[in-house]
Write a protein that holds these residues in place. Sequence first.
Motif, mmCIF file in Angstrom:
data_model
loop_
_atom_site.group_PDB
_atom_site.id
_atom_site.type_symbol
_atom_site.label_atom_id
_atom_site.label_comp_id
_atom_site.label_asym_id
_atom_site.label_seq_id
_atom_site.Cartn_x
_atom_site.Cartn_y
_atom_site.Cartn_z
ATOM 1 N N ALA A 1 -8.187 8.583 7.793
ATOM 2 C CA ALA A 1 -7.910 7.407 6.976
ATOM 3 C C ALA A 1 -8.434 7.592 5.560
ATOM 4 O O ALA A 1 -9.439 8.259 5.333
ATOM 5 C CB ALA A 1 -8.540 6.168 7.610
ATOM 6 N N LYS A 2 -7.715 7.004 4.612
ATOM 7 C CA LYS A 2 -8.172 6.962 3.222
ATOM 8 C C LYS A 2 -8.955 5.680 3.022
ATOM 9 O O LYS A 2 -8.630 4.682 3.642
ATOM 10 C CB LYS A 2 -6.970 6.986 2.271
ATOM 11 N N PRO A 3 -9.940 5.661 2.180
ATOM 12 C CA PRO A 3 -10.388 6.791 1.372
ATOM 13 C C PRO A 3 -10.994 7.885 2.251
ATOM 14 O O PRO A 3 -11.599 7.607 3.286
ATOM 15 C CB PRO A 3 -11.427 6.191 0.430
ATOM 16 N N ILE A 4 -10.809 9.108 1.814
ATOM 17 C CA ILE A 4 -11.216 10.265 2.595
ATOM 18 C C ILE A 4 -12.740 10.378 2.638
ATOM 19 O O ILE A 4 -13.413 10.304 1.614
ATOM 20 C CB ILE A 4 -10.622 11.559 1.994
ATOM 21 N N ASN A 5 -13.252 10.566 3.839
ATOM 22 C CA ASN A 5 -14.653 10.884 4.068
ATOM 23 C C ASN A 5 -14.691 12.411 4.173
ATOM 24 O O ASN A 5 -14.251 12.977 5.184
ATOM 25 C CB ASN A 5 -15.130 10.213 5.358
ATOM 26 N N LEU A 6 -15.157 13.101 3.139
ATOM 27 C CA LEU A 6 -15.060 14.560 3.076
ATOM 28 C C LEU A 6 -15.742 15.259 4.252
ATOM 29 O O LEU A 6 -15.124 16.142 4.859
ATOM 30 C CB LEU A 6 -15.593 15.100 1.743
ATOM 31 N N MET B 1 -4.341 1.690 11.221
ATOM 32 C CA MET B 1 -4.229 0.892 12.431
ATOM 33 C C MET B 1 -3.852 1.808 13.603
ATOM 34 O O MET B 1 -3.364 2.921 13.406
ATOM 35 C CB MET B 1 -3.172 -0.198 12.252
ATOM 36 N N ALA B 2 -4.051 1.322 14.818
ATOM 37 C CA ALA B 2 -3.747 2.114 16.013
ATOM 38 C C ALA B 2 -2.277 2.540 16.039
ATOM 39 O O ALA B 2 -1.962 3.663 16.447
ATOM 40 C CB ALA B 2 -4.106 1.328 17.266
ATOM 41 N N ASP B 3 -1.389 1.655 15.605
ATOM 42 C CA ASP B 3 0.034 1.999 15.582
ATOM 43 C C ASP B 3 0.319 3.135 14.602
ATOM 44 O O ASP B 3 1.189 3.970 14.855
ATOM 45 C CB ASP B 3 0.884 0.781 15.195
ATOM 46 N N ASP B 4 -0.403 3.160 13.488
ATOM 47 C CA ASP B 4 -0.234 4.226 12.506
ATOM 48 C C ASP B 4 -0.666 5.562 13.087
ATOM 49 O O ASP B 4 0.001 6.584 12.903
ATOM 50 C CB ASP B 4 -1.032 3.926 11.235
ATOM 51 N N ARG B 5 -1.769 5.557 13.797
ATOM 52 C CA ARG B 5 -2.265 6.780 14.433
ATOM 53 C C ARG B 5 -1.256 7.262 15.477
ATOM 54 O O ARG B 5 -0.924 8.444 15.535
ATOM 55 C CB ARG B 5 -3.628 6.526 15.081
#
Length: 129
Positions: free
Chosen positions: A103-108, A86-90
Amino acid sequence: MAHILLVEDNTDNARALSRLLTRRGHTVVCAETGQQALTAANDDGPDVILMDIGLPDIDGLEVTRRIKADPATSDIPVIALTAHAMADDRAAAVDAGCVDFSAKPINLPDLLGRIQTVLETRNRKAISA
């Protein structure tokens, strides 16, 4: 290639991501707890830290604050890894001192691009200093 400190408390996730990064030519050291991350940041001198936010002892945001407060490790770029996107997490990750957020799941491919950008920025700063 980069020397990466991967801080991830989920052993399966750490093993998988470490293997993928190693196949791309990076050297990876893993830490499962915040305390292990602090020790590894000081002892191993990584080029970049991939920091899980949800750790069992000291959360990744506090670990990042401590890394950034220590003159010996303050210049190591930290990329937050979290399932909470979420924006707050960022904003919380940036406030703690993270230079980027994945963010997970990771996009390699996305993560590899973020690592490359962070390393190029760090190198430009080192050259201009």
